[in-house]
Write a protein that holds these residues in place. Structure first.
Motif, PDB file in Angstrom:
ATOM      1  N   PHE A  71     -64.541  19.808 -11.641  1.00 49.68           N
ATOM      2  CA  PHE A  71     -63.383  20.569 -11.172  1.00 49.68           C
ATOM      3  C   PHE A  71     -62.429  20.921 -12.316  1.00 49.68           C
ATOM      4  O   PHE A  71     -62.086  20.055 -13.136  1.00 49.68           O
ATOM      5  CB  PHE A  71     -62.582  19.757 -10.150  1.00 49.68           C
ATOM      6  N   THR A  72     -61.990  22.157 -12.326  1.00 47.64           N
ATOM      7  CA  THR A  72     -60.825  22.570 -13.105  1.00 47.64           C
ATOM      8  C   THR A  72     -59.770  22.993 -12.095  1.00 47.64           C
ATOM      9  O   THR A  72     -59.962  23.963 -11.351  1.00 47.64           O
ATOM     10  CB  THR A  72     -61.150  23.745 -14.047  1.00 47.64           C
ATOM     11  N   CYS A  73     -58.680  22.244 -12.024  1.00 47.05           N
ATOM     12  CA  CYS A  73     -57.614  22.498 -11.053  1.00 47.05           C
ATOM     13  C   CYS A  73     -56.447  23.175 -11.751  1.00 47.05           C
ATOM     14  O   CYS A  73     -55.897  22.634 -12.718  1.00 47.05           O
ATOM     15  CB  CYS A  73     -57.161  21.197 -10.409  1.00 47.05           C
ATOM     16  N   VAL A  74     -56.070  24.342 -11.270  1.00 42.66           N
ATOM     17  CA  VAL A  74     -54.981  25.121 -11.844  1.00 42.66           C
ATOM     18  C   VAL A  74     -53.815  25.109 -10.861  1.00 42.66           C
ATOM     19  O   VAL A  74     -53.958  25.537  -9.712  1.00 42.66           O
ATOM     20  CB  VAL A  74     -55.431  26.570 -12.134  1.00 42.66           C
ATOM     21  N   GLU A  75     -52.681  24.584 -11.304  1.00 46.09           N
ATOM     22  CA  GLU A  75     -51.504  24.427 -10.446  1.00 46.09           C
ATOM     23  C   GLU A  75     -50.256  24.575 -11.304  1.00 46.09           C
ATOM     24  O   GLU A  75     -50.091  23.854 -12.291  1.00 46.09           O
ATOM     25  CB  GLU A  75     -51.529  23.063  -9.767  1.00 46.09           C
ATOM     26  N   PRO A  76     -49.350  25.519 -10.977  1.00 42.57           N
ATOM     27  CA  PRO A  76     -48.172  25.741 -11.826  1.00 42.57           C
ATOM     28  C   PRO A  76     -47.080  24.690 -11.702  1.00 42.57           C
ATOM     29  O   PRO A  76     -46.224  24.592 -12.588  1.00 42.57           O
ATOM     30  CB  PRO A  76     -47.655  27.119 -11.377  1.00 42.57           C
ATOM     31  N   ASN A  77     -47.081  23.901 -10.627  1.00 42.14           N
ATOM     32  CA  ASN A  77     -45.996  22.943 -10.414  1.00 42.14           C
ATOM     33  C   ASN A  77     -46.332  21.600 -11.048  1.00 42.14           C
ATOM     34  O   ASN A  77     -47.277  20.919 -10.641  1.00 42.14           O
ATOM     35  CB  ASN A  77     -45.728  22.764  -8.915  1.00 42.14           C
ATOM     36  N   ALA A  78     -45.554  21.193 -12.035  1.00 42.16           N
ATOM     37  CA  ALA A  78     -45.844  19.958 -12.781  1.00 42.16           C
ATOM     38  C   ALA A  78     -45.748  18.716 -11.905  1.00 42.16           C
ATOM     39  O   ALA A  78     -46.470  17.737 -12.125  1.00 42.16           O
ATOM     40  CB  ALA A  78     -44.888  19.839 -13.965  1.00 42.16           C
ATOM     41  N   ASP A  79     -44.856  18.718 -10.918  1.00 40.57           N
ATOM     42  CA  ASP A  79     -44.725  17.558 -10.033  1.00 40.57           C
ATOM     43  C   ASP A  79     -45.975  17.395  -9.166  1.00 40.57           C
ATOM     44  O   ASP A  79     -46.445  16.273  -8.952  1.00 40.57           O
ATOM     45  CB  ASP A  79     -43.479  17.700  -9.161  1.00 40.57           C
ATOM     46  N   PHE A  80     -46.512  18.499  -8.680  1.00 47.67           N
ATOM     47  CA  PHE A  80     -47.765  18.439  -7.930  1.00 47.67           C
ATOM     48  C   PHE A  80     -48.898  17.928  -8.817  1.00 47.67           C
ATOM     49  O   PHE A  80     -49.722  17.117  -8.379  1.00 47.67           O
ATOM     50  CB  PHE A  80     -48.125  19.825  -7.391  1.00 47.67           C
ATOM     51  N   VAL A  81     -48.967  18.412 -10.047  1.00 45.52           N
ATOM     52  CA  VAL A  81     -50.035  17.989 -10.945  1.00 45.52           C
ATOM     53  C   VAL A  81     -49.959  16.486 -11.194  1.00 45.52           C
ATOM     54  O   VAL A  81     -50.982  15.784 -11.189  1.00 45.52           O
ATOM     55  CB  VAL A  81     -49.985  18.772 -12.273  1.00 45.52           C
ATOM     56  N   ALA A  82     -48.747  15.959 -11.392  1.00 42.94           N
ATOM     57  CA  ALA A  82     -48.588  14.523 -11.624  1.00 42.94           C
ATOM     58  C   ALA A  82     -49.079  13.713 -10.425  1.00 42.94           C
ATOM     59  O   ALA A  82     -49.759  12.686 -10.582  1.00 42.94           O
ATOM     60  CB  ALA A  82     -47.132  14.201 -11.932  1.00 42.94           C
ATOM     61  N   ILE A  83     -48.751  14.169  -9.221  1.00 48.91           N
ATOM     62  CA  ILE A  83     -49.205  13.471  -8.015  1.00 48.91           C
ATOM     63  C   ILE A  83     -50.726  13.557  -7.899  1.00 48.91           C
ATOM     64  O   ILE A  83     -51.405  12.570  -7.594  1.00 48.91           O
ATOM     65  CB  ILE A  83     -48.534  14.074  -6.768  1.00 48.91           C
ATOM     66  N   ALA A  84     -51.268  14.739  -8.154  1.00 49.07           N
ATOM     67  CA  ALA A  84     -52.707  14.931  -8.026  1.00 49.07           C
ATOM     68  C   ALA A  84     -53.483  14.079  -9.026  1.00 49.07           C
ATOM     69  O   ALA A  84     -54.538  13.530  -8.700  1.00 49.07           O
ATOM     70  CB  ALA A  84     -53.059  16.407  -8.210  1.00 49.07           C
ATOM     71  N   ARG A  85     -52.962  13.962 -10.239  1.00 50.81           N
ATOM     72  CA  ARG A  85     -53.635  13.115 -11.237  1.00 50.81           C
ATOM     73  C   ARG A  85     -53.758  11.676 -10.721  1.00 50.81           C
ATOM     74  O   ARG A  85     -54.795  11.026 -10.917  1.00 50.81           O
ATOM     75  CB  ARG A  85     -52.849  13.131 -12.547  1.00 50.81           C
ATOM     76  N   GLU A  86     -52.727  11.203 -10.067  1.00 51.52           N
ATOM     77  CA  GLU A  86     -52.758   9.833  -9.544  1.00 51.52           C
ATOM     78  C   GLU A  86     -53.736   9.710  -8.381  1.00 51.52           C
ATOM     79  O   GLU A  86     -54.556   8.783  -8.328  1.00 51.52           O
ATOM     80  CB  GLU A  86     -51.354   9.423  -9.104  1.00 51.52           C
ATOM     81  N   ILE A  87     -53.676  10.658  -7.444  1.00 53.81           N
ATOM     82  CA  ILE A  87     -54.540  10.616  -6.272  1.00 53.81           C
ATOM     83  C   ILE A  87     -56.006  10.748  -6.669  1.00 53.81           C
ATOM     84  O   ILE A  87     -56.890  10.097  -6.091  1.00 53.81           O
ATOM     85  CB  ILE A  87     -54.148  11.733  -5.285  1.00 53.81           C
ATOM     86  N   LEU A  88     -56.277  11.584  -7.669  1.00 53.01           N
ATOM     87  CA  LEU A  88     -57.653  11.900  -8.034  1.00 53.01           C
ATOM     88  C   LEU A  88     -58.162  11.087  -9.221  1.00 53.01           C
ATOM     89  O   LEU A  88     -59.237  11.388  -9.760  1.00 53.01           O
ATOM     90  CB  LEU A  88     -57.767  13.396  -8.334  1.00 53.01           C
ATOM     91  N   ALA A  89     -57.435  10.046  -9.585  1.00 52.87           N
ATOM     92  CA  ALA A  89     -57.858   9.192 -10.705  1.00 52.87           C
ATOM     93  C   ALA A  89     -59.267   8.629 -10.530  1.00 52.87           C
ATOM     94  O   ALA A  89     -59.991   8.466 -11.524  1.00 52.87           O
ATOM     95  CB  ALA A  89     -56.849   8.064 -10.908  1.00 52.87           C
TER      96      ALA A  89
END
Length: 268
Positions: A71-89
């Motif tokens: 997966f390459t996930c493209v998301e402009p919102n940095a807060d969403f990206v931070a949450i997603a990194r944790e969830i998808l660790a």
């Protein structure tokens, strides 16, 4: 959406920041049946190369990542990206770019482009053109949609009264299943060209009980609420929580419509 469309690119990128944690708490996941149907039609494989556009906090990503793929996930919102990194660790083959689709530096090509409740946010000319550029011939564009949960018919009047007492207009319009499905189908208009062929459109209706706190969190993640001044958000949320509990008790029965819409890029 006028509230959002009037913003600058930087404001758009930060739009959901104040509601990011409420988005995770309040927004529903996608039905397992839709995930399975989309994966089957798109020929999902453990080695599939997937670009997810507007991946948010990973709401759909986590279910699809369990099926395998890079997966390459493209998301402009940095807060969403931070949450997603944790969830998808737990998934090592998921990477992120804090960017829009139009500006992302992408490791092309991709077998599948996934957009879960995000396709309507991309530029309908440049973004759609880029989807066509990064997909392999015969690749798939997978669009998923969740309509915001709305109170079951028997509870709608009491919910409306709770919003009225809280000084905040209920923003989710009641629509029939067919009307919601028509809206979802219409949102894919930019893909309905000679370059793509529709392979699947399906939708389901689900019932789910929402606790009061989660129901308020859902509304705190919606654009009309995010447009309120911060201090107004807090006062409305407090009032709404109390009024909903007083009028409906601890649980609100809800229904929602979810849909999958899949297109295949032409082989030529």
């Amino acid at each position: 959406m006028p509230i959002y469309d009037e913003k600058t690119d930087d404001e758009k990128a930060r739009w959901y920041s104040s509601g990011a944690r409420f988005y995770v708490e309040g927004r529903p996941r996608y039905p397992a049946a839709l995930i399975a149907a989309a994966a089957a039609v798109a020929g999902w494989r453990p080695d599939s190369r997937i670009l997810e556009v507007g991946s948010g906090p990973g709401t759909a990503t986590q279910d699809f990542a369990a099926l395998g793929g890079r997966f390459t996930c493209v998301e402009p919102n940095a807060d969403f990206v931070a949450i997603a990194r944790e969830i998808l660790a737990p998934f090592p083959d998921v990477s992120f770019q804090t960017s829009t689709l139009e500006q992302a530096d992408l490791p092309v090509p991709f077998d599948i482009v996934l957009a879960a409740s995000s396709f309507h946010w991309i530029d309908q000319q440049r973004g759609v053109r880029r989807i066509g550029e990064v997909l392999v011939p015969g690749g798939f564009a997978v669009l998923l949609w969740n309509k915001e949960p709305q109170p079951a018919a028997g509870q709608a009047e009491a919910v409306e009264e709770a919003f009225r007492r809280s000084g905040y207009k209920q923003p989710i319009a009641r629509q029939s299943r067919d009307d919601v499905a028509a809206v979802f189908r219409g949102l894919a208009g930019p893909l309905q060209t000679e370059a793509f062929e529709e392979r699947l459109f399906c939708h389901v209706e689900l019932a789910e009980d929402y606790g009061i706190e989660r129901f308020v969190a859902l509304h705190r993640s919606l654009s009309p609420f995010l447009a309120l001044a911060p201090e107004r958000q807090e006062s409305v949320a407090e009032a709404l929580t109390g009024n909903l509990r007083a009028l409906l008790g601890p649980v609100i029965p809800t229904t929602r419509i979810s849909a999958a819409h899949i297109f295949q890029k032409a082989e030529r």
